[in-house]
Write an enzyme that holds these catalytic residues in place. Structure first.
Site, PDB file in Angstrom:
ATOM      1  N   ASP B  84       0.853  -1.192   0.000  1.00  0.00           N
ATOM      2  CA  ASP B  84       0.000   0.000   0.000  1.00  0.00           C
ATOM      3  C   ASP B  84       0.890   1.244   0.000  1.00  0.00           C
ATOM      4  O   ASP B  84       1.860   1.308   0.756  1.00  0.00           O
ATOM      5  CB  ASP B  84      -0.888   0.036   1.259  1.00  0.00           C
ATOM      6  CG  ASP B  84      -1.985  -1.023   1.226  1.00  0.00           C
ATOM      7  OD1 ASP B  84      -1.845  -2.005   0.470  1.00  0.00           O
ATOM      8  OD2 ASP B  84      -2.979  -0.872   1.957  1.00  0.00           O
ATOM      9  N   LYS B 146      -7.190   3.236  -3.172  1.00  0.00           N
ATOM     10  CA  LYS B 146      -7.542   3.102  -1.752  1.00  0.00           C
ATOM     11  C   LYS B 146      -7.901   4.486  -1.241  1.00  0.00           C
ATOM     12  O   LYS B 146      -7.275   5.481  -1.618  1.00  0.00           O
ATOM     13  CB  LYS B 146      -6.348   2.499  -1.006  1.00  0.00           C
ATOM     14  CG  LYS B 146      -6.549   2.364   0.493  1.00  0.00           C
ATOM     15  CD  LYS B 146      -5.363   1.647   1.141  1.00  0.00           C
ATOM     16  CE  LYS B 146      -5.401   1.762   2.653  1.00  0.00           C
ATOM     17  NZ  LYS B 146      -4.197   1.187   3.292  1.00  0.00           N
ATOM     18  N   LYS B 175     -10.348  -0.138  -2.648  1.00  0.00           N
ATOM     19  CA  LYS B 175     -10.215  -0.493  -1.235  1.00  0.00           C
ATOM     20  C   LYS B 175     -10.697   0.687  -0.416  1.00  0.00           C
ATOM     21  O   LYS B 175     -10.175   1.802  -0.552  1.00  0.00           O
ATOM     22  CB  LYS B 175      -8.762  -0.829  -0.881  1.00  0.00           C
ATOM     23  CG  LYS B 175      -8.541  -1.024   0.635  1.00  0.00           C
ATOM     24  CD  LYS B 175      -7.143  -1.524   0.962  1.00  0.00           C
ATOM     25  CE  LYS B 175      -6.878  -1.479   2.465  1.00  0.00           C
ATOM     26  NZ  LYS B 175      -5.520  -1.968   2.816  1.00  0.00           N
TER      27      LYS B 175
END
Lengths: 220, 214
Positions: B84, B146, B175
């Site tokens: 991430d 995300k 996400k």
């Protein structure tokens, strides 16, 4: 003798590190830093090349952030990147997950890796006082000294402010063996005066608040 | 669908052991902790159907792309299976979109076939910026957009997820992370196309319990 604005500027690491800070704001910080002779500036990392260019040949130091809970050798890469761009002061955060896990040897080794990387340049180590008890602050100061940092620095500013009480605890533990940089939520001259009295030699304050404190110091 | 996270500055080795035990019990998709504990987490979930995830940069995504790429590769070497990252918010807010894309691309090139999720930090963006950011993430080649790091007090909202879904039109997965606390929110977000959630492990257990109790 209480400080005046110029004296405070010389103790000031003027910062601009909010996630959304822009290039334009960085240029403003640099203008003020040069005009008032801040000790050092901490600006957004993507604009380090701009900062390097602006500060060349001035008496303002160029600060570099070096990470927090990454592996030490990754933190060292951050420092090396700063060195390559001309940074001459380095601020790191102790590895708090290690500290809170009682892994003190790892905390010290982490600081030592940075100490070795930056050589004779100033290394400040943040212990994040708002997240620590008094006993933990004392322990963290001890580990920071053991790791060889030049300054123990109080907080990054995201987890609450540094209080005068925190500085008292840090100062008592440091016993003059390391300098103290107070940072995180410091906004008024009264707090600054009290902290200087307790032995603080450097302040990390957003440059806007720093300018307001300088003005207050000149107007008393 | 859950990346069970425990990434506060104060979480300890013991917290990681507990997270690993919960992963074995509940089969989370992944577990994410502070980066210094990636090897511990990776070892703890080895052989199970849970993987260890890892960040590769600071919460502002401010470092040069090559440092993010270097840290991402290092985390993969230490046993992480997914990475991430945070989009470079300073570049984004300065309108330097080309640099934003190049930053993401540098990390994607480093991680290769491993999944890369790129955080755009929706609480700091307006609606127009969210659409632009989602577009740049797709352009940079990340596998997931995300929403947030969770370090900003405001949560990711259903409205923000809707904006992202409209912008990416299936070209990247989504996400949702940051302040997601109720089953209702989760369901609405799944309805909009979210395929992964980043939730602190304590809140996640409550959501799982609510989903089982209905």
């Amino acid at each position: 003798m209480p400080v005046n604005g110029t004296q405070f500027a010389h103790m000031l690491d003027g910062t601009l590190i909010h996630s959304t800070s822009t290039l334009e704001q960085t240029r403003e910080l640099l203008d003020y830093a040069k005009k008032y002779h801040f000790h050092c500036v901490f600006g957004p990392r993507p604009f380090y090349p701009v900062i390097a260019e602006a500060l060349r040949g001035t008496d303002v130091h160029f600060g570099c952030g070096c990470g927090d809970n990454q592996p030490s050798y990754i933190k060292a890469e951050y420092a090396k990147n700063g060195l390559s761009l001309g940074c001459n002061e380095f601020d790191m955060v102790i590895n708090l997950p290690y500290f809170k896990s009682g892994m003190y040897r790892e905390v010290v080794e982490d600081i030592r890796v940075l100490r070795d990387t930056v050589g004779d340049h100033i290394l400040k180590c943040i212990i994040e006082t708002p997240l620590l008890s008094d006993e933990e602050i004392e322990k963290a100061v001890e580990l920071t000294i053991e790791g060889g940092a030049d300054f123990v620095k109080t907080a990054v500013g995201r987890d609450g402010p540094t209080t005068v009480h925190h500085i008292e605890v840090v100062s008592r533990a440091a016993k003059g063996r390391i300098q103290i940089k107070a940072s995180g939520g410091i906004r008024d001259l009264e707090t600054v005066d009290q902290m200087i009295e307790l032995g603080v030699t450097r302040f990390g304050v957003s440059y806007q608040s720093g300018l307001a404190i300088m003005q207050a110091a000149d107007n008393r | 669908m859950l990346d069970a996270t425990q990434i506060g500055s104060c979480c300890t080795k013991d917290d990681m052991e507990k997270l690993i035990a919960l992963a074995h019990e509940h089969h989370f998709f992944s577990v994410i902790g502070p980066r210094c504990f990636v090897p511990l987490l990776a070892a703890g979930v080895r052989g199970s159907d849970t993987i260890a995830g890892s960040g590769c940069c600071t919460d502002t995504g401010c470092e040069p792309g090559y440092l993010k790429a270097h840290a991402a590769l290092d985390s993969l070497r230490l046993g992480a299976g997914e990475i991430d990252m945070v989009m470079n918010l300073h570049y984004f807010k300065s309108g330097m979109y080309q640099e934003v894309v190049e930053d993401i691309r540098a990390v994607k090139e480093a991680v290769g076939d491993h999944v890369l999720k790129c955080i755009i930090e929706v609480p700091l963006l307006d609606d127009g910026e969210i659409k632009t950011a989602a577009e740049l993430v797709v352009e940079g080649g990340a596998d997931f957009v995300k929403t947030a790091t969770g370090t900003i007090p405001q949560p990711t909202t259903v409205h923000q997820v809707e904006l992202i879904a409209k912008a990416v039109r299936g070209r990247a997965q989504i996400k949702a992370a940051g302040g997601i606390r109720t089953l209702q929110t989760v369901e609405e977000m799944i309805g909009l196309g979210v395929t992964r959630f980043g939730v602190s492990v304590g809140s996640a257990l409550k959501i799982m319990e609510a989903a089982d109790a209905r």
